[in-house]
Design an enzyme around this catalytic site. Structure first.
Site, short mmCIF file in Angstrom:
data_model
loop_
_atom_site.label_atom_id
_atom_site.label_comp_id
_atom_site.label_asym_id
_atom_site.label_seq_id
_atom_site.Cartn_x
_atom_site.Cartn_y
_atom_site.Cartn_z
N ASP A 258 49.96 23.28 40.83
CA ASP A 258 49.84 22.97 42.26
C ASP A 258 51.17 22.40 42.73
O ASP A 258 52.20 22.69 42.14
CB ASP A 258 48.67 22.00 42.50
CG ASP A 258 48.02 22.18 43.88
OD1 ASP A 258 48.73 21.92 44.88
OD2 ASP A 258 46.85 22.60 43.95
N HIS A 281 53.51 24.95 43.25
CA HIS A 281 53.44 25.42 44.63
C HIS A 281 54.64 24.98 45.46
O HIS A 281 54.74 25.31 46.62
CB HIS A 281 52.15 24.92 45.31
CG HIS A 281 50.93 25.57 44.77
ND1 HIS A 281 49.67 25.30 45.26
CD2 HIS A 281 50.74 26.47 43.78
CE1 HIS A 281 48.77 26.01 44.59
NE2 HIS A 281 49.41 26.73 43.68
#
Length: 423
Positions: A258, A281
């Site tokens: 993430d 991310h």
């Protein structure tokens, strides 16, 4: 930046744009503030050889978890030994809470509460591991594993490892299998409601969900932190900052499934310097403002970051509400690669735009295609080399866009500096 250089730079800026009227005094003030933004980082980390014994010279008092019954074989439950050792260390001035090197300590979800006596050091040299079975997790600690709160002036350091044993948690995630219920999972390490805390040198890996959360705290310094989890591990943010101010992150290497770093509501005066990110991310502000909730993030500087094949690069994400305010954000000296075409994404509220976003020396690319910058209700300036172009990042006056003034790209990052060990 000294005042003479800054004044000269602003003059050149005005000349390049054409007229001084296109630059508001507010923009100049914000630019100068962010350029000179500096949170005192300090470097008073204590280095000492262990074992450390109590003496007449006033040295540290060693509180070793082994002395409270910890086994350190990775199988025996050492939770109570940690709890008892913490009580002793927390109430003893100038103590060292020691997790010794060369052992693996199985510890269940625990709250380590302060306030504590002066100059406490948490020395983690061994490995702390979490139980790997979600079904046996205490529901009273559903979102935490190692939670430290109400601390002042505490130093966490050492070459040890905090391992969340997260694989079964990831398998149970609705992001892995839509038939699974969507529910939260524990954060490996939390610093909550604390001040003047320093964390240096630790490795955090394979967290059940987020790896490291700084919550409702002030004056926190994180340096030389290593965070890793597989790129497909769900919701495993690296460092998550919420409701905190005066936070410095420096020389951190983060690769997860993430956001490498996420900054959310109530956070201000955040400085990040020399950040290696990937997989993950990217580096994010938000999301903010869901269900009309208040969202405020201001005065954030990311200075020198290297992104490696992140799903996104740099992004700001808000919900379409009027309760969101994001301003005074600077990104400078950023290079690397994004898997997404939108290597920079500033998605802000139509009713309360993001403002005063400053870009300087950005070079983000995509291995197999072109990249772009996406903006929605975001205003700011860019100077130096900007790739991809950020023409969408305009002020209320389009003439305020600063065109590229340098043709020299930022230096390429050595590949070996970007490689994370996949677990």
């Amino acid at each position: 930046m000294d005042k003479i250089f800054f004044t000269s730079f602003v003059c050149l800026l005005i000349f390049a744009i054409g007229t001084a009227e296109t630059i508001s005094s507010e923009n100049i003030a914000v630019f100068e503030e962010l350029e000179s933004f500096n949170i005192e980082e300090g470097d008073d980390i204590e280095n000492f050889e262990l074992p450390f014994w109590k003496s007449e010279h006033g040295s540290k008092v060693l509180v070793n978890v082994d002395g409270f019954g910890a086994v350190g074989d990775g199988v025996s439950d050492d939770t109570q030994a940690f709890v008892n050792a913490w009580k002793q260390a927390c109430t003893t001035p100038r103590s060292v809470f020691l997790v010794p090197i060369g052992r693996r300590y199985l510890v269940n979800a625990t709250r380590f509460k302060g306030p504590c006596a002066d100059t406490l050091i948490v020395q983690i040299d061994g490995t702390i591991i979490a139980p790997d079975e979600p079904k046996n997790w205490d529901p009273n600690y559903a979102r935490i594993w190692l939670d430290f709160s109400n601390l002042t002036g505490v130093l966490f350091q050492g070459g040890g490892v905090i391992d969340g044993s997260g694989s079964k948690w990831w398998a149970a995630s609705c992001k892995r299998n839509k038939s699974n219920p969507c529910k939260g999972a524990p954060t490996a390490l939390t610093i909550d409601s604390s001040s003047a805390v320093k964390v240096k040198g630790l490795t955090i890996r394979n967290s059940q969900q987020m790896h490291f959360v700084v919550s409702k705290s002030v004056s926190v310094r994180l340096s030389d932190i290593q965070i890793s989890a597989p790129g497909d591990s769900p919701n495993t943010d690296g460092i998550h900052i919420t409701g905190s101010t005066d936070v410095v992150l420096q020389n951190c290497n983060i690769g997860t499934g993430d956001d490498c770093i996420s900054i959310v509501n109530g956070s201000s005066n955040i400085k990040m310097k020399t950040i290696y990110c990937g997989p993950g991310h990217g580096i994010s502000i938000g999301s903010l403002g869901k269900d009309n909730s208040t969202g405020l993030v201001t005065k954030v500087v990311l200075d020198t970051a290297f992104l490696r094949e992140t799903a996104n690069g740099l992004r700001i994400k808000t919900w379409q509400t009027s309760a969101v305010q994001i301003s005074q954000i600077m990104y400078r000296n950023i290079s690397g690669t994004s898997k997404s075409e939108r290597a920079m994404k500033f998605a802000c509220s139509d009713t309360f735009p993001c403002k005063n976003i400053i870009l300087n020396n950005i070079n983000l690319e995509k291995k197999d295609g072109t990249v772009e910058t996406y903006c929605n209700s975001a205003t700011g300036i860019g100077y130096g080399y900007i790739q991809p172009s950020a023409e969408c990042l305009t002020s209320t006056d389009k003439d305020f866009i600063i065109e590229q003034t340098q043709e020299v790209k930022p230096g390429k990052t050595r590949r070996e500096n970007l490689i994370h060990t996949e677990l």
